[in-house]
Design an enzyme around this catalytic site. Structure first.
Site, short mmCIF file in Angstrom:
data_model
loop_
_atom_site.label_atom_id
_atom_site.label_comp_id
_atom_site.label_asym_id
_atom_site.label_seq_id
_atom_site.Cartn_x
_atom_site.Cartn_y
_atom_site.Cartn_z
N LYS A 82 4.07 -14.78 5.14
CA LYS A 82 4.20 -15.71 4.01
C LYS A 82 5.70 -15.84 3.73
CE LYS A 82 2.27 -18.28 0.87
NZ LYS A 82 1.36 -19.42 1.15
N ASP B 251 -4.85 -6.32 6.63
CA ASP B 251 -6.12 -5.80 6.12
C ASP B 251 -7.09 -6.97 5.89
OD1 ASP B 251 -7.97 -4.08 5.05
OD2 ASP B 251 -6.91 -3.75 3.17
N ASP C 115 -2.41 -17.67 4.29
CA ASP C 115 -3.48 -18.48 3.67
C ASP C 115 -4.00 -19.50 4.68
OD1 ASP C 115 -0.92 -19.50 3.52
OD2 ASP C 115 -1.23 -20.56 1.64
N TYR D 8 0.81 -1.21 0.00
CA TYR D 8 0.00 0.00 0.00
C TYR D 8 0.85 1.27 0.00
CZ TYR D 8 -3.85 -3.16 1.34
OH TYR D 8 -4.78 -4.16 1.38
#
Ligand code: NAI
Ligand code: MG
Length: 374
Positions: free
Chosen positions: A213, A270, A246, A143
């Site tokens: 991740k 988010d 995930d 972002y």
């Protein structure tokens, strides 16, 4: 000792932002918080008529306050925004930028704090006993706005030289792909992770889960996870574990009670916080704080829901719980606890419910019911 008088910027914005802040005011006034609420202009109307959704006078105001309550604002894509400008401002090259993103950057509001708690009796709870707190880094990552479309030739050439995996893209025409850079800093990572551990310690929470991740996005997510392991050494009293972003989407739904405080980089945070909010009743319950060293801006996570604007129909609980977070942040912990207790009682009793909870009470009636418990 004279009690401190707080200065609180009051930023309803537009759409239902106005409705939910009106209901929240009823609660704060009942609390008799020693505060001055100073209205600040923000939102679509100021974009249309002044070409700036966050006018300089509002920025000046924010420099002088202890905290801010923010409702919601309407945002539209750049072209649609240009079309709605008053005629005098059209064609002047004005570009719409989200006021909330600007506030986060301008005041370095690096923590996005989003508690997700299932209050007993809420018909919208996905499961009972969910009580999660998400710490989302609020200023960097994907972002940060470092993006290229079309891709400049210099960048393509450099990436071709420096990155072997880039080889599969390097012969594509420059307008046939786009690049968004994920920029994560050591400073940004360390301070959000520390904020999560500090919170856990302060509120007697047992565990911090690092969401990442790291196995695939090694440079940024790997660094984030490594920093977490370093930071954890300073908090031996708090347990730490980790999960891939995930996988956590599955585990959270399956065993929400296994999670407590969670911390992640901006985009993963988010996503996780929307998942968490939906588990405890959805947009009418999603509260949040954007917190920096000097300023905290507290807001419901929903938007301006234009179709309900001014109807006083939507649920103000997300905003009232955001005000509770503001009180905590100001150090008014007793008042904060009183607000939360009142909210919990009204939900448990189930007599006053807005439409999303299956009832027909108004935004104001919900605010009044909560205030009446104080
Ligand atoms: P939204 O959050 O405004 O509303 C989506 C739907 O959720 C509503 O139509 C309504 O059915 C429900 N909803 C929202 N708040 C509720 C509440 N308090 N109680 C009960 N139901 C509620 O999202 P949408 O429609 O995607 O966006 C509308 C505008 O808001 C857009 O211009 C968008 O850019 C802006 N927006 C602003 C945000 C902010 O101010 N921080 C955040 C998200 C969107
Ligand atoms: Mg979101």
């Amino acid at each position: 000792m004279t009690e401190k008088k707080y200065r609180i910027a009051w930023l309803p914005g537009d759409g239902i932002g106005v409705d939910v802040l009106d209901a929240t005011k009823i609660v704060l006034e009942k609390l008799k918080l020693n505060a001055e609420y100073i209205h600040g202009d923000i939102g679509w109307e100021f974009w249309r008529t002044e070409g700036d959704a966050l006018p300089q006078r509002t920025i000046d105001l924010l420099h002088t306050v202890d905290a801010a309550m923010f409702g919601a604002i309407t945002s539209k894509p750049v072209k649609a925004a240009e079309e709605e400008l008053v005629p005098e401002l059209k064609g002047k090259g004005l570009i719409y930028r989200s006021p909330i993103v600007r506030m986060r950057q301008m005041f370095d509001l690096y923590i996005c704090l989003r508690p997700c708690k299932a209050y007993p009796g809420n018909p919208l709870n996905y499961k009972d006993d969910v009580d999660l707190v998400v710490f989302r880094e609020n200023t960097e990552d994907l972002y940060a706005g470092v993006e290229f479309s079309p891709v400049p030739q210099e960048l393509a050439t450099t990436l071709g030289q420096l990155s072997k995996p880039f080889g599969v893209f390097k012969d594509l025409p420059l307008d046939q792909y786009a690049i968004s850079c994920k920029v994560v800093t050591r400073k940004g990572s360390e301070r959000i992770i520390r904020a999560a551990f500090d919170y856990a310690r302060k509120y007697g929470r047992k565990k911090v889960t690092i969401i990442h991740k790291a196995n695939v996005v090694r440079a940024t997510e790997g660094m984030f996870f490594d920093i977490a392991k370093e930071v954890h050494k300073d908090y031996p009293d708090i347990e730490m574990d980790d999960a891939n972003v995930d996988a956590i989407c599955m585990w959270l739904l399956k065993n929400p009670k296994n999670y407590d405080v969670m911390v992640a980089t901006n985009m993963f945070g988010d996503i996780i916080s929307d998942l968490g909010a939906q588990m405890v009743g959805g947009l009418g319950f999603g509260c949040s704080g954007n917190i920096g060293l000097k300023l905290g801006v507290f807001e419901p996570s929903h938007g301006s829901a234009p179709k309900y604007a001014g109807q006083y129909k939507v649920n103000p609980i997300a905003t009232i719980l955001s005000a509770k977070m503001m009180l905590d942040w100001l150090g008014e912990t007793e008042k904060a606890a009183a607000v939360e207790k009142a909210v919990a009682e009204v939900i448990r009793e189930g007599k006053v419910r807005t439409y999303d909870m299956g009832g027909s009470n108004s935004t104001i009636e919900m605010g009044e019911a909560i205030a009446a418990r104080l």
